[in-house]
Scaffold this active site. Sequence first.
Site, PDB file in Angstrom:
ATOM      1  N   ASP A  14       0.706  -1.600  -0.221  1.00 23.72           N
ATOM      2  CA  ASP A  14      -0.134   0.382   0.062  1.00 23.72           C
ATOM      3  C   ASP A  14       0.948   0.748  -0.491  1.00 23.72           C
ATOM      4  O   ASP A  14       1.674   1.271   0.708  1.00 23.72           O
ATOM      5  CB  ASP A  14      -1.272  -0.248   1.405  1.00 23.72           C
ATOM      6  CG  ASP A  14      -2.247   1.276   1.392  1.00 23.72           C
ATOM      7  OD1 ASP A  14      -2.285   1.412   0.712  1.00 23.72           O
ATOM      8  OD2 ASP A  14      -2.160   1.423   2.435  1.00 23.72           O
ATOM      9  N   SER A  15       0.028   2.129  -0.383  1.00 16.74           N
ATOM     10  CA  SER A  15       0.942   3.750  -0.180  1.00 16.74           C
ATOM     11  C   SER A  15       1.493   3.828   1.468  1.00 16.74           C
ATOM     12  O   SER A  15       2.545   4.874   1.441  1.00 16.74           O
ATOM     13  CB  SER A  15       0.095   4.719  -0.601  1.00 16.74           C
ATOM     14  OG  SER A  15      -0.743   4.966   0.228  1.00 16.74           O
ATOM     15  N   HIS A  35      -7.316   3.144   3.747  1.00 13.61           N
ATOM     16  CA  HIS A  35      -6.663   3.990   5.066  1.00 13.61           C
ATOM     17  C   HIS A  35      -8.452   4.058   5.399  1.00 13.61           C
ATOM     18  O   HIS A  35      -8.350   4.192   6.942  1.00 13.61           O
ATOM     19  CB  HIS A  35      -6.485   4.860   4.823  1.00 13.61           C
ATOM     20  CG  HIS A  35      -5.041   5.189   4.421  1.00 13.61           C
ATOM     21  ND1 HIS A  35      -4.480   4.804   3.693  1.00 13.61           N
ATOM     22  CD2 HIS A  35      -3.793   5.599   5.322  1.00 13.61           C
ATOM     23  CE1 HIS A  35      -2.991   4.831   3.595  1.00 13.61           C
ATOM     24  NE2 HIS A  35      -2.724   5.391   4.450  1.00 13.61           N
ATOM     25  N   CYS A  80     -10.693   2.921  -0.179  1.00 18.44           N
ATOM     26  CA  CYS A  80      -9.371   3.342   0.543  1.00 18.44           C
ATOM     27  C   CYS A  80      -9.440   2.168   1.680  1.00 18.44           C
ATOM     28  O   CYS A  80     -10.503   2.212   2.139  1.00 18.44           O
ATOM     29  CB  CYS A  80      -9.455   4.661   0.788  1.00 18.44           C
ATOM     30  SG  CYS A  80      -7.563   5.095   1.280  1.00 18.44           S
ATOM     31  N   GLU A 115      -2.947   7.887   8.710  1.00 19.94           N
ATOM     32  CA  GLU A 115      -1.266   8.478   9.287  1.00 19.94           C
ATOM     33  C   GLU A 115      -1.865   8.994  10.352  1.00 19.94           C
ATOM     34  O   GLU A 115      -0.215   8.526  11.333  1.00 19.94           O
ATOM     35  CB  GLU A 115      -0.491   8.662   8.166  1.00 19.94           C
ATOM     36  CG  GLU A 115      -1.299   7.870   6.866  1.00 19.94           C
ATOM     37  CD  GLU A 115      -0.386   6.647   6.510  1.00 19.94           C
ATOM     38  OE1 GLU A 115       0.647   6.948   6.589  1.00 19.94           O
ATOM     39  OE2 GLU A 115      -0.836   5.487   6.108  1.00 19.94           O
ATOM     40  N   CYS A 138      -4.314  -1.300  -2.269  1.00 18.79           N
ATOM     41  CA  CYS A 138      -4.751   0.464  -1.829  1.00 18.79           C
ATOM     42  C   CYS A 138      -5.147   0.415  -2.929  1.00 18.79           C
ATOM     43  O   CYS A 138      -5.170  -0.289  -4.538  1.00 18.79           O
ATOM     44  CB  CYS A 138      -3.053   0.535  -2.469  1.00 18.79           C
ATOM     45  SG  CYS A 138      -3.375   2.898  -2.748  1.00 18.79           S
TER      46      CYS A 138
HETATM   47  N1  DGL Z   1      -4.324   3.007   0.781  1.00 22.67           N
HETATM   48  C1  DGL Z   1      -4.539   4.011  -0.832  1.00 22.67           C
HETATM   49  C2  DGL Z   1      -6.012   3.831  -0.699  1.00 22.67           C
HETATM   50  O1  DGL Z   1      -6.376   2.613  -0.778  1.00 22.67           O
HETATM   51  C3  DGL Z   1      -4.891   5.685  -0.481  1.00 22.67           C
HETATM   52  C4  DGL Z   1      -4.119   6.810   0.323  1.00 22.67           C
HETATM   53  C5  DGL Z   1      -3.153   7.661  -0.713  1.00 22.67           C
HETATM   54  O2  DGL Z   1      -3.667   8.255  -1.185  1.00 22.67           O
HETATM   55  O3  DGL Z   1      -1.625   6.174  -0.951  1.00 22.67           O
HETATM   56  O4  DGL Z   1      -6.658   3.709  -2.113  1.00 22.67           O
END
Ligand code: DGL
Length: 268
Positions: free
Chosen positions: A10-11, A186, A184, A152, A73
């Site tokens: 993931d990012s 997150h 997302c 985060e 992600c």
């Molecule tokens: N967790 C990432 C997603 O599912 C996004 C977070 C980011 O913007 O890097 O899209």
Amino acid sequence: MDNRPIGVFDSGLGGLTVLKEIMELVPGESIVYFGDCGRIPYGTKSKETITKYALQDVRFLLTHDVKMIVIACNTASAMSYDEIKSKLDIPVIEVIYPGAMAAVRETRNKKVGIIGTKATIRSRAYEKVINKLDASIETFSADCPLFVQLVEEGWWDNDITYRIAEKYLTPLKEKGIDTLVLGCTHYPLLAKTISEVVGSGVKLVSSATETARVVQDVINSKCCARDPEIKPVYSYYTSDSIDSFVAFGSAFLGNKVCSVGKTDIEKY
Ligand code: DGL
């Protein structure tokens, strides 16, 4: 039997929501997780940059001899799945299709909200899959870029997060949605706040559980499960501070985050 680990990226830390479900559903599997915390967010960047980053993440995981890649992600799934898949001869699992399927299954009034990063919402990836599965479903979407930073930062449940959520989500609530896709990885960490804002009548759907099911299906169909006699190993890597990864990961996963390494992802 295949004792190689599953590679998940993931990012940042959001992909841990997917990792947790994978650990629960296929507890015998070893996993290598990479969170690109040094370059987050991906969701505000161009397709070219996101794909460049995602391919570097994949190349790093391949150095660990992974048997499968899970793109935990939504942004990288929406922007880069085809490119990643075309370059690999191991299974590549993304998170959009499983999340869309869950939304189609859950909605009763056929009004589905979708929230995600700017890149994911711009791609209309969820709408395309949802309407392919059921053309009669109406979709309403909103990008919620600040949510990633709030997660985060560990601000999962406070008054500022609530007010930001209200600003983003009220227009969707007013459309009468009965299902909201947390598009997302997150966002499940903000589920309590999101649910308070949209109301308990709106079902929240995330890709995490559904994606873990796809991982399980692929393992079963390819007969590539790990030998159950060998204990699974979980390794974590980040492109930024190990300390903050350990703090967040341990808070979210319990005691499971111990082996964390730092990598210079630009080398890959
Ligand atoms: N967790 C990432 C997603 O599912 C996004 C977070 C980011 O913007 O890097 O899209």
